[in-house]
Design a protein around this motif. Structure first.
Motif, PDB file in Angstrom:
ATOM      1  N   GLU A 120       0.816  -1.216   0.000  1.00  0.00           N
ATOM      2  CA  GLU A 120       0.000   0.000   0.000  1.00  0.00           C
ATOM      3  C   GLU A 120       0.850   1.267   0.000  1.00  0.00           C
ATOM      4  O   GLU A 120       0.415   2.315  -0.475  1.00  0.00           O
ATOM      5  CB  GLU A 120      -0.947  -0.010   1.198  1.00  0.00           C
ATOM      6  N   HIS A 121       2.064   1.176   0.516  1.00  0.00           N
ATOM      7  CA  HIS A 121       2.980   2.319   0.360  1.00  0.00           C
ATOM      8  C   HIS A 121       3.322   2.514  -1.116  1.00  0.00           C
ATOM      9  O   HIS A 121       3.322   3.646  -1.617  1.00  0.00           O
ATOM     10  CB  HIS A 121       4.266   2.101   1.161  1.00  0.00           C
ATOM     11  N   LEU A 122       3.592   1.417  -1.815  1.00  0.00           N
ATOM     12  CA  LEU A 122       3.891   1.499  -3.243  1.00  0.00           C
ATOM     13  C   LEU A 122       2.700   2.047  -4.024  1.00  0.00           C
ATOM     14  O   LEU A 122       2.864   2.876  -4.927  1.00  0.00           O
ATOM     15  CB  LEU A 122       4.285   0.126  -3.789  1.00  0.00           C
ATOM     16  N   THR A 123       1.490   1.606  -3.675  1.00  0.00           N
ATOM     17  CA  THR A 123       0.318   2.080  -4.417  1.00  0.00           C
ATOM     18  C   THR A 123       0.028   3.543  -4.113  1.00  0.00           C
ATOM     19  O   THR A 123      -0.461   4.261  -4.978  1.00  0.00           O
ATOM     20  CB  THR A 123      -0.926   1.215  -4.120  1.00  0.00           C
ATOM     21  N   ALA A 124       0.331   3.993  -2.887  1.00  0.00           N
ATOM     22  CA  ALA A 124       0.174   5.420  -2.578  1.00  0.00           C
ATOM     23  C   ALA A 124       1.168   6.246  -3.391  1.00  0.00           C
ATOM     24  O   ALA A 124       0.821   7.299  -3.941  1.00  0.00           O
ATOM     25  CB  ALA A 124       0.370   5.668  -1.089  1.00  0.00           C
ATOM     26  N   ALA A 140      -6.127   8.435  -6.648  1.00  0.00           N
ATOM     27  CA  ALA A 140      -6.631   9.373  -5.636  1.00  0.00           C
ATOM     28  C   ALA A 140      -7.150   8.617  -4.418  1.00  0.00           C
ATOM     29  O   ALA A 140      -6.920   9.027  -3.272  1.00  0.00           O
ATOM     30  CB  ALA A 140      -7.723  10.246  -6.236  1.00  0.00           C
ATOM     31  N   GLU A 141      -7.843   7.489  -4.644  1.00  0.00           N
ATOM     32  CA  GLU A 141      -8.338   6.719  -3.506  1.00  0.00           C
ATOM     33  C   GLU A 141      -7.193   6.035  -2.754  1.00  0.00           C
ATOM     34  O   GLU A 141      -7.262   5.875  -1.528  1.00  0.00           O
ATOM     35  CB  GLU A 141      -9.384   5.701  -3.959  1.00  0.00           C
ATOM     36  N   GLU A 142      -6.122   5.662  -3.469  1.00  0.00           N
ATOM     37  CA  GLU A 142      -4.954   5.100  -2.781  1.00  0.00           C
ATOM     38  C   GLU A 142      -4.318   6.146  -1.870  1.00  0.00           C
ATOM     39  O   GLU A 142      -3.900   5.844  -0.747  1.00  0.00           O
ATOM     40  CB  GLU A 142      -3.930   4.579  -3.793  1.00  0.00           C
ATOM     41  N   VAL A 143      -4.224   7.377  -2.353  1.00  0.00           N
ATOM     42  CA  VAL A 143      -3.700   8.455  -1.521  1.00  0.00           C
ATOM     43  C   VAL A 143      -4.661   8.740  -0.368  1.00  0.00           C
ATOM     44  O   VAL A 143      -4.244   8.935   0.779  1.00  0.00           O
ATOM     45  CB  VAL A 143      -3.453   9.726  -2.367  1.00  0.00           C
ATOM     46  N   GLU A 144      -5.943   8.721  -0.657  1.00  0.00           N
ATOM     47  CA  GLU A 144      -6.964   9.020   0.342  1.00  0.00           C
ATOM     48  C   GLU A 144      -6.896   8.035   1.518  1.00  0.00           C
ATOM     49  O   GLU A 144      -7.039   8.433   2.682  1.00  0.00           O
ATOM     50  CB  GLU A 144      -8.340   8.960  -0.323  1.00  0.00           C
ATOM     51  N   HIS A 145      -6.664   6.742   1.230  1.00  0.00           N
ATOM     52  CA  HIS A 145      -6.644   5.764   2.323  1.00  0.00           C
ATOM     53  C   HIS A 145      -5.237   5.270   2.659  1.00  0.00           C
ATOM     54  O   HIS A 145      -5.061   4.196   3.251  1.00  0.00           O
ATOM     55  CB  HIS A 145      -7.584   4.584   2.023  1.00  0.00           C
ATOM     56  N   ARG A 146      -4.215   6.065   2.339  1.00  0.00           N
ATOM     57  CA  ARG A 146      -2.830   5.622   2.473  1.00  0.00           C
ATOM     58  C   ARG A 146      -2.393   5.324   3.909  1.00  0.00           C
ATOM     59  O   ARG A 146      -1.412   4.608   4.133  1.00  0.00           O
ATOM     60  CB  ARG A 146      -1.877   6.664   1.865  1.00  0.00           C
ATOM     61  N   ASN A 147      -3.103   5.852   4.908  1.00  0.00           N
ATOM     62  CA  ASN A 147      -2.725   5.608   6.297  1.00  0.00           C
ATOM     63  C   ASN A 147      -3.229   4.267   6.824  1.00  0.00           C
ATOM     64  O   ASN A 147      -2.700   3.750   7.814  1.00  0.00           O
ATOM     65  CB  ASN A 147      -3.291   6.716   7.194  1.00  0.00           C
ATOM     66  N   THR A 184       6.146   7.907   7.887  1.00  0.00           N
ATOM     67  CA  THR A 184       4.716   8.109   8.056  1.00  0.00           C
ATOM     68  C   THR A 184       4.066   8.204   6.681  1.00  0.00           C
ATOM     69  O   THR A 184       4.622   8.862   5.785  1.00  0.00           O
ATOM     70  CB  THR A 184       4.396   9.378   8.869  1.00  0.00           C
ATOM     71  N   PRO A 185       2.923   7.580   6.475  1.00  0.00           N
ATOM     72  CA  PRO A 185       2.258   7.651   5.168  1.00  0.00           C
ATOM     73  C   PRO A 185       1.810   9.067   4.797  1.00  0.00           C
ATOM     74  O   PRO A 185       1.543   9.337   3.630  1.00  0.00           O
ATOM     75  CB  PRO A 185       1.035   6.729   5.338  1.00  0.00           C
ATOM     76  N   GLU A 186       1.721   9.953   5.777  1.00  0.00           N
ATOM     77  CA  GLU A 186       1.275  11.315   5.506  1.00  0.00           C
ATOM     78  C   GLU A 186       2.121  11.999   4.441  1.00  0.00           C
ATOM     79  O   GLU A 186       1.656  12.909   3.750  1.00  0.00           O
ATOM     80  CB  GLU A 186       1.293  12.151   6.787  1.00  0.00           C
ATOM     81  N   ASN A 187       3.392  11.572   4.315  1.00  0.00           N
ATOM     82  CA  ASN A 187       4.298  12.223   3.364  1.00  0.00           C
ATOM     83  C   ASN A 187       4.138  11.720   1.938  1.00  0.00           C
ATOM     84  O   ASN A 187       4.820  12.197   1.031  1.00  0.00           O
ATOM     85  CB  ASN A 187       5.754  12.020   3.814  1.00  0.00           C
ATOM     86  N   GLU A 188       3.249  10.742   1.723  1.00  0.00           N
ATOM     87  CA  GLU A 188       3.036  10.195   0.378  1.00  0.00           C
ATOM     88  C   GLU A 188       1.786  10.818  -0.230  1.00  0.00           C
ATOM     89  O   GLU A 188       0.680  10.366   0.015  1.00  0.00           O
ATOM     90  CB  GLU A 188       2.915   8.670   0.434  1.00  0.00           C
ATOM     91  N   GLY A 189       1.967  11.858  -0.996  1.00  0.00           N
ATOM     92  CA  GLY A 189       0.838  12.483  -1.663  1.00  0.00           C
ATOM     93  C   GLY A 189       0.071  13.417  -0.745  1.00  0.00           C
ATOM     94  O   GLY A 189       0.403  13.602   0.424  1.00  0.00           O
ATOM     95  N   SER A 190      -0.995  13.980  -1.280  1.00  0.00           N
ATOM     96  CA  SER A 190      -1.795  14.980  -0.582  1.00  0.00           C
ATOM     97  C   SER A 190      -3.260  14.552  -0.582  1.00  0.00           C
ATOM     98  O   SER A 190      -3.844  14.334  -1.648  1.00  0.00           O
ATOM     99  CB  SER A 190      -1.644  16.340  -1.277  1.00  0.00           C
ATOM    100  N   THR A 191      -3.835  14.461   0.608  1.00  0.00           N
ATOM    101  CA  THR A 191      -5.263  14.147   0.696  1.00  0.00           C
ATOM    102  C   THR A 191      -6.089  15.218   0.005  1.00  0.00           C
ATOM    103  O   THR A 191      -7.079  14.921  -0.681  1.00  0.00           O
ATOM    104  CB  THR A 191      -5.692  14.004   2.167  1.00  0.00           C
ATOM    105  N   ALA A 192      -5.685  16.479   0.179  1.00  0.00           N
ATOM    106  CA  ALA A 192      -6.425  17.589  -0.438  1.00  0.00           C
ATOM    107  C   ALA A 192      -6.449  17.444  -1.955  1.00  0.00           C
ATOM    108  O   ALA A 192      -7.495  17.635  -2.597  1.00  0.00           O
ATOM    109  CB  ALA A 192      -5.804  18.923  -0.041  1.00  0.00           C
ATOM    110  N   GLN A 193      -5.303  17.094  -2.550  1.00  0.00           N
ATOM    111  CA  GLN A 193      -5.258  16.906  -4.004  1.00  0.00           C
ATOM    112  C   GLN A 193      -6.102  15.709  -4.422  1.00  0.00           C
ATOM    113  O   GLN A 193      -6.821  15.769  -5.428  1.00  0.00           O
ATOM    114  CB  GLN A 193      -3.811  16.703  -4.479  1.00  0.00           C
ATOM    115  N   ALA A 194      -6.038  14.630  -3.646  1.00  0.00           N
ATOM    116  CA  ALA A 194      -6.813  13.435  -3.975  1.00  0.00           C
ATOM    117  C   ALA A 194      -8.309  13.724  -3.936  1.00  0.00           C
ATOM    118  O   ALA A 194      -9.049  13.366  -4.860  1.00  0.00           O
ATOM    119  CB  ALA A 194      -6.470  12.308  -3.000  1.00  0.00           C
ATOM    120  N   VAL A 195      -8.763  14.385  -2.874  1.00  0.00           N
ATOM    121  CA  VAL A 195     -10.183  14.702  -2.737  1.00  0.00           C
ATOM    122  C   VAL A 195     -10.629  15.659  -3.843  1.00  0.00           C
ATOM    123  O   VAL A 195     -11.729  15.522  -4.392  1.00  0.00           O
ATOM    124  CB  VAL A 195     -10.465  15.296  -1.343  1.00  0.00           C
TER     125      VAL A 195
END
Length: 292
Positions: free
Chosen positions: A142-146, A175-182, A267-278
């Motif tokens: 899931e880190h790779l998919t994020a 976008a959903e991978e980033v959204e649920h990356r945690n 931390t998964p928080e550093n992989e992509g942006s939830t704001a951009q994904a949403v």
């Protein structure tokens, strides 16, 4: 957390669908190898996502934390939709263009259900350890998919003349991978996956992913009548050329992505942006159509 990030969000599955009748096999017209590389993900994703869902369904009764249970249920809903959506691509897109996905899909099914699936164990403790090993692998994958989801959201595929429907498929999924990356990382931590086990899982996951993706790409190339059959060395060189033109993530980007996971402070928080994904999900043609 970045001040512009929305914070905790409720994960929801979006019942999307796509029309593949007008999408060409080389959906990036000048990048056939890159087109087939990304398309090869469809050979792996349906069974891979089903494996995620089955593993987390097995884990769910052992999770007492209410927030984590809610996140896992949302994760399962999204991944189940990913599996079914990419399964349609196998037949409405690949099969329709003369690429028979069935032999490779059968191999993926054997890998996910037999090799990586649950096996009989002598004791409940051993059974749980099997589950934890799968949870560790899912955390790494899931880190790779994020990482790949973030890449898709920021890719140059539009500039390369990519097919709009195919781009929307991977950006919706990404976008959903980033959204649920945690979620996968949180589950791994909940089940006590430590630093060493986490990193061993990543090495296994990354090597396996690259090997399977290379095999999948060659599988499609060999059935593409417009391309000369090429061995793995020529295919690898084709990959490198595509990365230089921005059609695929570079090996350096992938290596740096893996290295971030290996840090004790990961931390998964550093992989992509939830704001951009949403924001993308709010404008995605397929996601918008699902809410009409």
């Amino acid at each position: 957390m970045n001040a512009h990030e929305p914070g905790d969000i409720s994960l929801q599955a979006r019942n999307v669908s796509f029309d593949w009748s007008s999408t060409p096999l080389h959906w990036m017209p000048s990048e056939p190898v890159a087109s087939h590389t990304v398309s090869a993900l469809n050979l792996l994703l349906p069974e891979g996502e089903r494996w995620f869902c089955a593993t987390y369904t097995e884990a769910l009764p052992l999770i007492a934390d209410a927030k984590l249970r809610e996140d896992v249920l949302g994760f399962i809903g999204q991944e189940a939709m990913h599996a079914e959506t990419h399964n349609v691509v196998l037949y409405d897109f690949l099969d329709a263009h003369g690429v028979d996905p069935r032999p490779f899909a059968a191999h993926a099914e054997y890998l996910m259900r037999k090799v990586l699936g649950p096996r009989p164990a002598a004791t409940p403790t051993a059974q749980k350890q099997q589950l934890v090993e799968r949870i560790a692998l899912i955390g790494a994958i899931e880190h790779l998919t994020a990482f790949l989801g973030d890449y898709a959201l920021n890719s140059r595929w539009d500039e390369l003349g990519g097919d709009a429907t195919m781009i929307d498929l991977y950006r919706w999924h990404g976008a959903e991978e980033v959204e649920h990356r945690n979620v996968a990382h949180d589950v791994a931590m909940y089940f006590g996956v430590g630093y060493f086990r986490r990193n061993v899982a990543m090495v296994i996951a990354f090597v396996a992913f690259m090997v399977l993706l290379l095999r999948g790409t060659r599988y499609i190339v060999t059935q593409d009548a417009s391309m000369k059959n090429r061995g793995y060395v020529r295919l690898w060189l084709g990959w490198l050329g595509a990365t230089r033109r921005g059609a695929l993530p570079s090996l350096m980007q992938m290596t740096k992505g893996v290295a971030r996971y290996l840090k004790p402070s990961y931390t998964p928080e550093n992989e992509g942006s939830t704001a951009q994904a949403v924001a993308y999900l709010a404008k995605s043609p397929a996601a918008r159509a699902a809410h009409r």
